[in-house]
Design an enzyme around this catalytic site. Structure first.
Site, PDB file in Angstrom:
ATOM      1  N   GLY A 111       0.810  -1.212   0.000  1.00  0.00           N
ATOM      2  CA  GLY A 111       0.000   0.000   0.000  1.00  0.00           C
ATOM      3  C   GLY A 111       0.843   1.262   0.000  1.00  0.00           C
ATOM      4  N   LYS A 132       9.853   2.149  -0.115  1.00  0.00           N
ATOM      5  CA  LYS A 132       8.815   2.188   0.908  1.00  0.00           C
ATOM      6  C   LYS A 132       8.479   3.659   1.130  1.00  0.00           C
ATOM      7  CE  LYS A 132       7.905   0.017   5.367  1.00  0.00           C
ATOM      8  NZ  LYS A 132       8.493  -0.850   6.397  1.00  0.00           N
ATOM      9  N   ARG A 202       6.288 -13.301   1.149  1.00  0.00           N
ATOM     10  CA  ARG A 202       5.913 -13.480   2.548  1.00  0.00           C
ATOM     11  C   ARG A 202       4.973 -14.671   2.691  1.00  0.00           C
ATOM     12  NH1 ARG A 202       5.611  -7.554   3.699  1.00  0.00           N
ATOM     13  NH2 ARG A 202       6.634  -6.649   1.896  1.00  0.00           N
ATOM     14  N   ASP A 271       2.065 -11.309   7.115  1.00  0.00           N
ATOM     15  CA  ASP A 271       2.564 -10.532   5.971  1.00  0.00           C
ATOM     16  C   ASP A 271       3.950  -9.973   6.262  1.00  0.00           C
ATOM     17  OD1 ASP A 271       0.812  -9.052   7.847  1.00  0.00           O
ATOM     18  OD2 ASP A 271       1.515  -7.302   6.770  1.00  0.00           O
ATOM     19  N   ASN A 272       4.428 -10.148   7.486  1.00  0.00           N
ATOM     20  CA  ASN A 272       5.772  -9.691   7.837  1.00  0.00           C
ATOM     21  C   ASN A 272       6.710 -10.866   8.096  1.00  0.00           C
ATOM     22  OD1 ASN A 272       4.976  -7.042   7.601  1.00  0.00           O
ATOM     23  ND2 ASN A 272       4.533  -6.804   9.777  1.00  0.00           N
TER      24      ASN A 272
HETATM   25  P1  AMP Z   1       3.026  -2.932   7.840  1.00  0.00           P
HETATM   26  O1  AMP Z   1       2.442  -2.573   9.160  1.00  0.00           O
HETATM   27  O2  AMP Z   1       4.082  -2.012   7.405  1.00  0.00           O
HETATM   28  O3  AMP Z   1       3.442  -4.354   7.782  1.00  0.00           O
HETATM   29  O4  AMP Z   1       1.828  -2.725   6.787  1.00  0.00           O
HETATM   30  C1  AMP Z   1       0.649  -3.470   6.791  1.00  0.00           C
HETATM   31  C2  AMP Z   1      -0.194  -3.119   5.587  1.00  0.00           C
HETATM   32  O5  AMP Z   1      -0.644  -1.774   5.659  1.00  0.00           O
HETATM   33  C3  AMP Z   1       0.525  -3.230   4.257  1.00  0.00           C
HETATM   34  O6  AMP Z   1      -0.393  -3.680   3.307  1.00  0.00           O
HETATM   35  C4  AMP Z   1       0.958  -1.813   3.990  1.00  0.00           C
HETATM   36  O7  AMP Z   1       1.184  -1.566   2.630  1.00  0.00           O
HETATM   37  C5  AMP Z   1      -0.241  -1.030   4.516  1.00  0.00           C
HETATM   38  N1  AMP Z   1       0.117   0.341   4.897  1.00  0.00           N
HETATM   39  C6  AMP Z   1       0.828   0.708   5.983  1.00  0.00           C
HETATM   40  N2  AMP Z   1       0.978   2.048   6.012  1.00  0.00           N
HETATM   41  C7  AMP Z   1       0.366   2.543   4.922  1.00  0.00           C
HETATM   42  C8  AMP Z   1       0.172   3.864   4.383  1.00  0.00           C
HETATM   43  N3  AMP Z   1       0.668   4.956   4.975  1.00  0.00           N
HETATM   44  N4  AMP Z   1      -0.515   3.976   3.237  1.00  0.00           N
HETATM   45  C9  AMP Z   1      -1.016   2.895   2.626  1.00  0.00           C
HETATM   46  N5  AMP Z   1      -0.871   1.644   3.067  1.00  0.00           N
HETATM   47  C10 AMP Z   1      -0.198   1.455   4.210  1.00  0.00           C
HETATM   48 MG    MG Z   2       4.392  -5.304   6.429  1.00  0.00          MG
END
Ligand code: AMP
Ligand code: MG
Length: 520
Positions: A111, A132, A202, A271-272
């Site tokens: 995202g 990112k 992942r 997903d991580n």
């Molecule tokens: P994360 O917590 O970084 O593992 O992200 C979890 C999900 O939320 C993933 O699909 C990311 O792409 C999405 N995501 C996190 N922050 C944002 C943001 N600022 N804008 C869009 N998508 C986000």
């Molecule tokens: Mg992530």
């Protein structure tokens, strides 16, 4: 033509020439995009107003065969912000699903990230290069697709620290500020991180495909992962079961490394969890100072699901989700015998705990200065941790002080260790057991202390030092503390003069209630 125009043109020509030279250093290949249609969307990075390069990782650039000098420039800022992409990039947003805090989302995906492509590094290894914070994508849901400077720098620092500690990890190649603000609880400077990974596949990538019932794509994905990460498994009679086993082994080793270092990831959603076994997504992560198995830093982890001591069982849980996602392929491998499939997969998943303990104990033996394997070692190691419980003992320093005990003779060398304890009764009971165990091995104290210092760091990314570096950058545009911290962390095992402040935890008052936030 007016003078103004001609100046613009000259400028334009210059920049283009330089960009080509800096960009030419990337020899991109795009096997993911070629092989895994259905698992991504072609997408472009959002243009940013005023990109500035904060940091280029020269060592990593060299490793990737890139021309660090050419990239450490305003043109590098254009590249690493996504404003001017090098030849050969076909940027894509990757699709994936995931269990977040136990709940399943069938579609998460990049995202706020984009994969630029893959390069082959100096060791012949294929590495992903990704952004990112590069703007919204079809997977953004409610998010803005952007990243704030603080979390970008945190990921840079922790990733590099992990690498220097020898823990498998994705790494930061570059960080740029974008010249725009991103809206969080308040306006913050925006930034883009360029991340390098063995791959970005992942557990959630498999879950995405299986949730859609696309078995041919699932097979292609499994084949791709085997070819890219586990090529030894090619041609085996049960490649998918072997893949599950191999990923379990990699994760068992990885989590053991985290535990041995006092690292808390903070958001171990599926997903991580990478198939490659690298640590990924440094959001609310932090290193534990005072030993407490229940330590949680993440502000959103209210139940302590991802607390320090929960990391091994949670990894096991995440791997069960991988097994579920692989099930259609596993069943086929077992000639559609469902009971047999479940039994075989369960066997692999149940072995995780044993494999984890094996790696954990291996690490602990080294940390405690033991060179041989004895049956009593597991209890000896576990009991050392117990001595620390409730005593406010700094986890990192405790092991370092043990090395001093080994090298020095008599009570003086023990002072540093005892001083870490509020009450050292349990320690006093443990030390003679440890000494006796050491005496059973013939290795010189100096040699043993050296070996212990080579695995027990002096410098970890102390929370207050990380915050100090982030604050200076975000509030004052001062990147000096960030640069200094990175320098210190590059050699975590070598004690150096003048760096004592980096080896100390914050005071109890300062660190109590320390909270980290999901970096977005
Ligand atoms: P994360 O917590 O970084 O593992 O992200 C979890 C999900 O939320 C993933 O699909 C990311 O792409 C999405 N995501 C996190 N922050 C944002 C943001 N600022 N804008 C869009 N998508 C986000
Ligand atoms: Mg992530």
């Amino acid at each position: 033509m007016t003078r103004e125009w001609s100046r613009c043109l000259v400028y334009h020509v210059d920049v283009t020439t330089i960009i080509t030279s800096a960009a030419e250093v990337f020899a991109f290949d795009n096997t993911y995009a070629r092989n895994l249609e259905g698992l991504y969307v072609p997408w472009k990075a959002a243009e940013v107003p005023d990109p500035k390069l904060i940091k280029l990782n020269h060592a990593l650039a060299d490793e990737l065969g890139l021309d660090a000098k050419a990239l450490d420039s305003p043109e590098g800022a254009l590249i690493f912000s996504g404003n001017q992409l090098p030849e050969g990039t076909a940027t894509i947003a990757q699709a994936y699903a995931g269990h977040q805090f136990g709940g399943f989302s069938p579609q998460l995906g990049d995202g706020r990230a984009l994969l630029l492509g893959e390069v082959i590094d100096k060791h012949g290894k294929r590495r992903d290069i990704a952004f990112k914070g590069s703007g919204r994508t079809p997977f953004s849901r409610g998010g803005d697709g952007k990243a704030a400077l603080g979390p970008v720098l945190r990921e840079y620092i922790i990733g590099e620290a992990m690498h220097a500690l020898g823990i498998p990890t994705t790494r930061a190649l570059a960080a740029v500020t974008t010249g725009e603000f991103v809206r969080r609880e308040r306006n913050l400077p925006g930034a883009v991180l360029t991340r390098v990974a063995s791959s970005h596949i992942r557990v959630g990538t498999f879950q995405f495909v299986t949730a859609r019932g696309d078995i041919p794509l699932l097979r292609r994905l499994a084949d791709y992962v085997i070819a890219r990460h586990y090529s030894d498994l090619k041609g085996q009679p049960e490649p998918c079961l072997e893949l599950l086993k191999a990923v379990c082994e990699k994760q068992a080793e990885l989590i053991a490394r985290w535990m041995n270092a006092g690292f808390i990831h903070g958001v171990m959603n599926t997903d991580n969890v990478t198939l490659s076994g690298e640590t990924i997504d440094y959001g609310p992560c932090a290193f534990m100072d005072r030993y407490d198995p229940a330590t949680v830093f993440s502000s959103i982890d209210e139940q302590g699901r991802y607390a320090y001591a929960n990391q091994p069982p949670i990894a096991n849980w995440n791997l069960s989700r991988l097994a579920e996602a692989l099930l259609p392929l596993l069943i086929e491998e077992q000639n559609n015998d469902q009971d047999r499939t479940v039994a075989r997969a369960t066997e692999v998943l149940e072995a995780f705990q044993v494999r984890y303990q094996y790696h954990w104990l291996r690490g602990m033996r080294k940390k405690l200065g033991l060179t041989r394997d004895e049956n009593e070692d597991f209890d000896l190691a576990a009991d050392f941790l117990k001595t620390m419980e409730g005593q406010g003992v700094d986890f990192t320093q405790a092991f370092r002080r043990l090395a001093d005990v080994v090298q020095g003779a008599g009570a003086l060398s023990e002072i540093g260790l005892h001083k870490l304890y509020a009450d050292d009764t349990a320690l006093n009971a443990w030390l003679p057991r440890w000494r006796e165990r050491l005496n059973a091995e013939s290795i010189s104290p100096v040699q043993r202390a050296q070996a212990m210092r080579a695995v027990n760091p002096v410098y970890i990314p102390r929370n207050h030092k990380v915050e100090e570096a982030l604050d200076a950058a975000v509030e004052l545009g001062n990147y000096a503390p960030f640069g200094q911290l990175l320098d210190v962390l590059q050699q975590p095992f070598v004690e150096r003069a003048g760096l004592a402040a980096y080896a100390e935890p914050a005071s109890v008052n300062e660190s109590s209630g320390y909270r980290t936030f999901c970096g977005t």
